[in-house]
Scaffold this motif. Structure first.
Motif, PDB file in Angstrom:
ATOM      1  N   THR A   5       0.835  -1.182   0.000  1.00 38.14           N
ATOM      2  CA  THR A   5       0.000   0.000   0.000  1.00 38.14           C
ATOM      3  C   THR A   5       0.874   1.236   0.000  1.00 38.14           C
ATOM      4  OG1 THR A   5      -1.682  -1.123   1.297  1.00 38.14           O
ATOM      5  CG2 THR A   5      -1.798   1.258   1.256  1.00 38.14           C
ATOM      6  N   LYS A 250      -6.196 -12.024   7.677  1.00 34.45           N
ATOM      7  CA  LYS A 250      -5.666 -10.946   8.507  1.00 34.45           C
ATOM      8  C   LYS A 250      -6.660  -9.792   8.529  1.00 34.45           C
ATOM      9  CE  LYS A 250      -1.597 -13.004   8.988  1.00 34.45           C
ATOM     10  NZ  LYS A 250      -1.094 -13.514  10.288  1.00 34.45           N
ATOM     11  N   ASP A 251      -7.949 -10.131   8.652  1.00 34.91           N
ATOM     12  CA  ASP A 251      -8.978  -9.096   8.564  1.00 34.91           C
ATOM     13  C   ASP A 251      -8.783  -7.975   9.588  1.00 34.91           C
ATOM     14  OD1 ASP A 251      -9.950 -10.663   6.603  1.00 34.91           O
ATOM     15  OD2 ASP A 251     -11.750 -11.306   7.639  1.00 34.91           O
ATOM     16  N   ASP A 252      -8.325  -8.329  10.776  1.00 37.24           N
ATOM     17  CA  ASP A 252      -8.164  -7.302  11.818  1.00 37.24           C
ATOM     18  C   ASP A 252      -7.062  -6.324  11.417  1.00 37.24           C
ATOM     19  OD1 ASP A 252      -6.312  -9.373  11.984  1.00 37.24           O
ATOM     20  OD2 ASP A 252      -6.024  -9.163  14.154  1.00 37.24           O
ATOM     21  N   GLU A 253      -5.964  -6.833  10.870  1.00 35.04           N
ATOM     22  CA  GLU A 253      -4.877  -5.947  10.442  1.00 35.04           C
ATOM     23  C   GLU A 253      -5.286  -5.103   9.253  1.00 35.04           C
ATOM     24  OE1 GLU A 253      -1.293  -8.073   9.754  1.00 35.04           O
ATOM     25  OE2 GLU A 253      -1.069  -8.745  11.831  1.00 35.04           O
ATOM     26  N   LEU A 254      -6.023  -5.694   8.312  1.00 33.55           N
ATOM     27  CA  LEU A 254      -6.459  -4.947   7.147  1.00 33.55           C
ATOM     28  C   LEU A 254      -7.356  -3.776   7.539  1.00 33.55           C
ATOM     29  CD1 LEU A 254      -7.211  -7.826   4.616  1.00 33.55           C
ATOM     30  CD2 LEU A 254      -5.291  -6.242   4.576  1.00 33.55           C
ATOM     31  N   ALA A 255      -8.237  -4.025   8.477  1.00 36.07           N
ATOM     32  CA  ALA A 255      -9.129  -2.942   8.945  1.00 36.07           C
ATOM     33  C   ALA A 255      -8.331  -1.822   9.580  1.00 36.07           C
ATOM     34  CB  ALA A 255     -10.152  -3.511   9.926  1.00 36.07           C
TER      35      ALA A 255
END
Length: 255
Positions: A5, A250-255
């Motif tokens: 990113t 890694k949904d928590d990190e992505l958020a």
């Protein structure tokens, strides 16, 4: 896959760019790519994402030669993407490795091309036709033990002497894999030389969230985030290098 990113400051109005590390994955057919994608994966990739990290040119250092991008490949990549697409490029490891990769780590062999300004200029010339599409040019340094780099001060001194000679007009970014380098002295060096830091999530580096918060006053204009993961070899073994499903969300990190 790695998720890369690049982002300008939220207050500046510049866009967030999200993409992956490379795009050459047969197992994306029928998911990201059409079944009849042919050989130009990048063209279809660019319909979904507005940036990608070119990893292939990093692997440039060989025992008897250095390999730089060829003109035909550069032109092919440029022809495959729209004008608002951005390439993030890892600088060749022939420039960023202090020593050759060796199985016998007790006998490191010096890399004579380490921080060679002449080689770097040759590299920039080799990707010259891509200039209008260029985003972050990332200097990725491996973990530097005392054998490879005596101290952080030595690293800063050597890299500063190099970067002062680099042409202007490019976005130079630094990725270090030495957690002990990530301190006030490092970020002051980054700012003083108009560089940008690459926040690496994974690879045994400290979590990027508290790191960003504690050094936020030093971070200006541009932020680069590479969501790498902790162990590339382990995930390749786990997936058999087939990238058609999420195996470690890694949904928590992505958020």
């Amino acid at each position: 896959m790695n998720l890369g990113t690049t982002s300008k400051s939220p207050t500046s109005g510049h866009p967030l760019k999200i993409g992956t590390s490379s795009w050459k994955y047969d197992s994306w057919k029928g998911i990201l790519y059409s079944e009849n994608v042919g050989s130009n994966y990048l063209k279809e990739y660019a319909r979904h994402y507005n940036t990608v990290e070119i990893d292939q040119w990093f692997w440039s250092l060989f025992p008897n030669k250095v390999v730089l991008p060829n003109d035909a490949t550069v032109m092919d990549y440029v022809a495959s993407v729209p004008r608002d697409f951005t390439f993030a490029i890892k600088i060749p490891n022939s420039i960023t490795l202090t020593h050759y990769y060796q199985k016998d780590k007790a006998k490191p062999v010096n890399n004579p091309h380490f921080l060679s300004i002449d080689l770097f200029i040759d590299f920039l010339k080799s990707i010259g036709k891509m200039h209008e599409w260029l985003g972050p040019l990332m200097f990725q340094f491996e973990y530097l033990n005392k054998q490879k780099m005596p101290s952080q001060q030595d690293f800063i001194k050597q890299f500063e002497a190099f970067i002062e000679r680099c042409p202007s007009g490019y976005t130079y970014c630094v990725e270090t894999r030495n957690p002990n380098y990530l301190n006030k002295k490092y970020f002051e060096f980054i700012n003083a030389n108009k560089l940008y830091h690459v926040f690496l999530q994974g690879y045994y580096m400290p979590p990027i969230f508290p790191l960003y918060a504690s050094h936020r006053q030093f971070i200006k204009d541009l932020t680069v985030i590479r969501l790498h993961g902790p162990d590339r070899a382990a995930i390749e073994k786990k997936t058999s290098s087939v990238w058609n499903e999420i195996v470690e969300p890694k949904d928590d990190e992505l958020a």
